[in-house]
Structures are given as structure tokens and as C-alpha cells.
Design a protein around this motif. Sequence first.
Motif, PDB file in Angstrom:
ATOM      1  N   LYS A  93       0.661  -1.194   0.035  1.00 10.03           N
ATOM      2  CA  LYS A  93       0.000  -0.114   0.037  1.00 10.03           C
ATOM      3  C   LYS A  93       0.701   1.365   0.064  1.00 10.03           C
ATOM      4  O   LYS A  93       0.665   2.335  -0.800  1.00 10.03           O
ATOM      5  CB  LYS A  93      -1.023   0.081   0.989  1.00 10.03           C
ATOM      6  CG  LYS A  93      -1.699   1.145   1.523  1.00 10.03           C
ATOM      7  CD  LYS A  93      -2.704   0.974   2.771  1.00 10.03           C
ATOM      8  CE  LYS A  93      -3.050   2.143   3.685  1.00 10.03           C
ATOM      9  NZ  LYS A  93      -3.731   1.919   4.606  1.00 10.03           N
ATOM     10  N   PHE A  94       1.887   1.300   0.987  1.00 12.53           N
ATOM     11  CA  PHE A  94       2.715   2.477   1.001  1.00 12.53           C
ATOM     12  C   PHE A  94       3.751   2.639  -0.338  1.00 12.53           C
ATOM     13  O   PHE A  94       4.152   3.687  -0.373  1.00 12.53           O
ATOM     14  CB  PHE A  94       3.346   2.628   2.563  1.00 12.53           C
ATOM     15  CG  PHE A  94       2.461   3.093   3.425  1.00 12.53           C
ATOM     16  CD1 PHE A  94       1.916   4.549   3.649  1.00 12.53           C
ATOM     17  CD2 PHE A  94       1.614   2.082   4.182  1.00 12.53           C
ATOM     18  CE1 PHE A  94       0.899   4.791   4.426  1.00 12.53           C
ATOM     19  CE2 PHE A  94       0.687   2.539   5.009  1.00 12.53           C
ATOM     20  CZ  PHE A  94       0.203   3.817   5.296  1.00 12.53           C
ATOM     21  N   LEU A  95       4.015   1.529  -0.806  1.00 14.30           N
ATOM     22  CA  LEU A  95       5.013   1.679  -1.952  1.00 14.30           C
ATOM     23  C   LEU A  95       4.186   1.950  -3.175  1.00 14.30           C
ATOM     24  O   LEU A  95       4.766   2.365  -4.458  1.00 14.30           O
ATOM     25  CB  LEU A  95       5.571   0.218  -2.226  1.00 14.30           C
ATOM     26  CG  LEU A  95       6.648   0.052  -1.203  1.00 14.30           C
ATOM     27  CD1 LEU A  95       7.229  -1.418  -1.493  1.00 14.30           C
ATOM     28  CD2 LEU A  95       7.622   1.121  -0.981  1.00 14.30           C
ATOM     29  N   THR A  96       2.863   1.734  -3.107  1.00 14.00           N
ATOM     30  CA  THR A  96       2.112   1.907  -4.326  1.00 14.00           C
ATOM     31  C   THR A  96       1.463   3.439  -4.447  1.00 14.00           C
ATOM     32  O   THR A  96       1.314   3.879  -5.607  1.00 14.00           O
ATOM     33  CB  THR A  96       0.610   1.027  -4.261  1.00 14.00           C
ATOM     34  OG1 THR A  96       1.478  -0.171  -4.382  1.00 14.00           O
ATOM     35  CG2 THR A  96      -0.150   1.224  -5.546  1.00 14.00           C
ATOM     36  N   HIS A  97       1.262   3.915  -3.244  1.00 15.23           N
ATOM     37  CA  HIS A  97       0.410   5.368  -3.351  1.00 15.23           C
ATOM     38  C   HIS A  97       1.560   6.432  -2.654  1.00 15.23           C
ATOM     39  O   HIS A  97       1.715   6.496  -1.443  1.00 15.23           O
ATOM     40  CB  HIS A  97      -0.707   5.252  -2.343  1.00 15.23           C
ATOM     41  CG  HIS A  97      -1.893   4.059  -2.957  1.00 15.23           C
ATOM     42  ND1 HIS A  97      -2.630   4.609  -4.003  1.00 15.23           N
ATOM     43  CD2 HIS A  97      -1.928   2.927  -2.619  1.00 15.23           C
ATOM     44  CE1 HIS A  97      -3.293   3.406  -4.306  1.00 15.23           C
ATOM     45  NE2 HIS A  97      -2.928   2.494  -3.335  1.00 15.23           N
ATOM     46  N   SER A  98       1.909   7.084  -3.713  1.00 15.21           N
ATOM     47  CA  SER A  98       2.997   8.231  -3.286  1.00 15.21           C
ATOM     48  C   SER A  98       2.563   9.330  -2.205  1.00 15.21           C
ATOM     49  O   SER A  98       3.518   9.900  -1.403  1.00 15.21           O
ATOM     50  CB  SER A  98       3.490   8.784  -4.376  1.00 15.21           C
ATOM     51  OG  SER A  98       2.456   9.556  -5.151  1.00 15.21           O
ATOM     52  N   ILE A 145      11.166   1.776   4.157  1.00 18.04           N
ATOM     53  CA  ILE A 145      11.066   2.619   2.931  1.00 18.04           C
ATOM     54  C   ILE A 145      12.325   3.735   2.953  1.00 18.04           C
ATOM     55  O   ILE A 145      13.032   3.899   1.828  1.00 18.04           O
ATOM     56  CB  ILE A 145       9.702   3.372   2.965  1.00 18.04           C
ATOM     57  CG1 ILE A 145       8.831   2.596   2.520  1.00 18.04           C
ATOM     58  CG2 ILE A 145       9.917   4.575   1.709  1.00 18.04           C
ATOM     59  CD1 ILE A 145       7.199   3.344   2.589  1.00 18.04           C
ATOM     60  N   ARG A 146      12.713   4.296   4.202  1.00 14.80           N
ATOM     61  CA  ARG A 146      13.764   5.203   4.333  1.00 14.80           C
ATOM     62  C   ARG A 146      15.022   4.470   3.872  1.00 14.80           C
ATOM     63  O   ARG A 146      16.061   5.002   3.197  1.00 14.80           O
ATOM     64  CB  ARG A 146      14.119   5.646   5.773  1.00 14.80           C
ATOM     65  CG  ARG A 146      13.014   6.764   6.348  1.00 14.80           C
ATOM     66  CD  ARG A 146      13.191   6.862   7.553  1.00 14.80           C
ATOM     67  NE  ARG A 146      12.066   8.002   8.198  1.00 14.80           N
ATOM     68  CZ  ARG A 146      11.962   7.802   9.524  1.00 14.80           C
ATOM     69  NH1 ARG A 146      12.638   6.962  10.398  1.00 14.80           N
ATOM     70  NH2 ARG A 146      11.076   8.673   9.786  1.00 14.80           N
ATOM     71  N   HIS A 147      15.302   3.114   4.535  1.00 16.23           N
ATOM     72  CA  HIS A 147      16.455   2.476   4.166  1.00 16.23           C
ATOM     73  C   HIS A 147      16.656   1.542   2.729  1.00 16.23           C
ATOM     74  O   HIS A 147      17.630   1.121   2.500  1.00 16.23           O
ATOM     75  CB  HIS A 147      16.725   1.296   5.232  1.00 16.23           C
ATOM     76  CG  HIS A 147      17.100   2.008   6.573  1.00 16.23           C
ATOM     77  ND1 HIS A 147      16.192   2.405   7.553  1.00 16.23           N
ATOM     78  CD2 HIS A 147      18.411   2.599   6.994  1.00 16.23           C
ATOM     79  CE1 HIS A 147      16.621   2.981   8.617  1.00 16.23           C
ATOM     80  NE2 HIS A 147      18.004   3.309   8.328  1.00 16.23           N
ATOM     81  N   HIS A 148      15.761   1.684   2.190  1.00 16.55           N
ATOM     82  CA  HIS A 148      15.475   1.130   0.610  1.00 16.55           C
ATOM     83  C   HIS A 148      14.892   2.500  -0.340  1.00 16.55           C
ATOM     84  O   HIS A 148      13.944   2.305  -0.989  1.00 16.55           O
ATOM     85  CB  HIS A 148      14.599  -0.023   0.401  1.00 16.55           C
ATOM     86  CG  HIS A 148      15.238  -0.947   1.366  1.00 16.55           C
ATOM     87  ND1 HIS A 148      14.761  -1.416   2.633  1.00 16.55           N
ATOM     88  CD2 HIS A 148      16.286  -2.144   1.192  1.00 16.55           C
ATOM     89  CE1 HIS A 148      15.850  -2.329   3.322  1.00 16.55           C
ATOM     90  NE2 HIS A 148      16.229  -2.703   2.300  1.00 16.55           N
ATOM     91  N   PRO A 149      15.820   3.171  -0.540  1.00 14.00           N
ATOM     92  CA  PRO A 149      15.118   4.444  -1.387  1.00 14.00           C
ATOM     93  C   PRO A 149      14.997   4.031  -2.751  1.00 14.00           C
ATOM     94  O   PRO A 149      14.112   4.705  -3.517  1.00 14.00           O
ATOM     95  CB  PRO A 149      16.239   5.569  -1.263  1.00 14.00           C
ATOM     96  CG  PRO A 149      17.484   4.669  -0.886  1.00 14.00           C
ATOM     97  CD  PRO A 149      17.136   3.679  -0.110  1.00 14.00           C
ATOM     98  N   GLU A 150      15.369   2.808  -3.237  1.00 12.61           N
ATOM     99  CA  GLU A 150      15.066   2.440  -4.418  1.00 12.61           C
ATOM    100  C   GLU A 150      13.494   1.897  -4.590  1.00 12.61           C
ATOM    101  O   GLU A 150      13.052   1.868  -5.397  1.00 12.61           O
ATOM    102  CB  GLU A 150      16.191   1.222  -4.886  1.00 12.61           C
ATOM    103  CG  GLU A 150      15.707   0.030  -4.283  1.00 12.61           C
ATOM    104  CD  GLU A 150      16.400  -0.239  -3.023  1.00 12.61           C
ATOM    105  OE1 GLU A 150      16.297  -1.029  -2.170  1.00 12.61           O
ATOM    106  OE2 GLU A 150      17.118   0.798  -2.417  1.00 12.61           O
ATOM    107  N   ALA A 151      12.962   1.741  -3.583  1.00 15.77           N
ATOM    108  CA  ALA A 151      11.614   1.170  -3.299  1.00 15.77           C
ATOM    109  C   ALA A 151      10.666   2.615  -3.462  1.00 15.77           C
ATOM    110  O   ALA A 151       9.561   2.417  -3.613  1.00 15.77           O
ATOM    111  CB  ALA A 151      11.351   0.478  -2.114  1.00 15.77           C
TER     112      ALA A 151
END
Length: 154
Positions: A93-98, A145-151
Amino acid sequence: MVIYFYKADAPYGCFSNFSPHPICLEGCEWPTVEHYYQAHKLLGTPDEPLMSIIRKAVTPEEAAAIGRNRARTIRADWSIAKRQVMWDGVLTKFLTHSNIQAMLLATGDDVLVENSPRDSYWGCGRDGTGHNALGELLMRVRQHIRHHPEAMLS
């Protein structure tokens, strides 16, 4: 600071599993994380055919009512599997909706608490002493999300 959330139409309501933020997992679109979570209680059971009915439920409340029905056969490993199912749904959900990803990241290091008076596992419960597993999971998603900025979404 502590940020409390509960109802999808209240401040920080996007943190609720009932918020209207669809996710795509396992080749299916799920209207909410709640739909996804409730359906997965039935995976591998005689009631598995109801997963598609839960996915198509008009509201998350309807999906929850079907999934919480005590007449249903819940998968034997649910007490363990539910945390992974919730992680998969919430992270997606949080990777899908900016827009809500930005809101989650903007909470900084604040403590997130699902202020549910009825759920002392995922929420803090009526007396505030519950596990708050959803709040804890959201803080883990924020760190991920903070530690995987590519995501991160642009």
C-alpha cells in the motif's frame, strides 16, 4: 510525539487498513488492505473459495465481517502467518500510493498507535495497553522505505 489513528476518514486515516487505497498482490487487485488480510485467513482451507467474495466485497467493513465470521475455517497457521500477510499488504500500500507514502515518512520518528478500542492485538485496545501491532508494523514500513530508497515512489 505519538500519532493516533483509527478511522479511515479521520486524521491519519490513510494508516488504517480500511482506507480506500487499492493494492495489487498475487495477480489480484484488492480494494483495501483489509480485504487482502481478511481473505488470507481462508487460504488453504475448505473456505478458500470465499477469498474471491471477500476481494469483491463493496466495503472493507463487509470484507471484515465475512473474514471474522466464526463459522469460517481459519487456516491452521494463521496466528503466525497473519503478521506476514499484514506486512505484505501494508508495505505494498505505501509503495503504491506516493501521497500516503509521503505522509508516513513525514511522521519522522513519531510513535504510531492504532487507537482501536476493540482490538488489543493490532491496536492499543480499550485501555491503551494493547500490543499495537499495526502501529509497530507501520513504523517498520517507514524504516524500510527510508533504508531502501530504490523502493520509494517519485
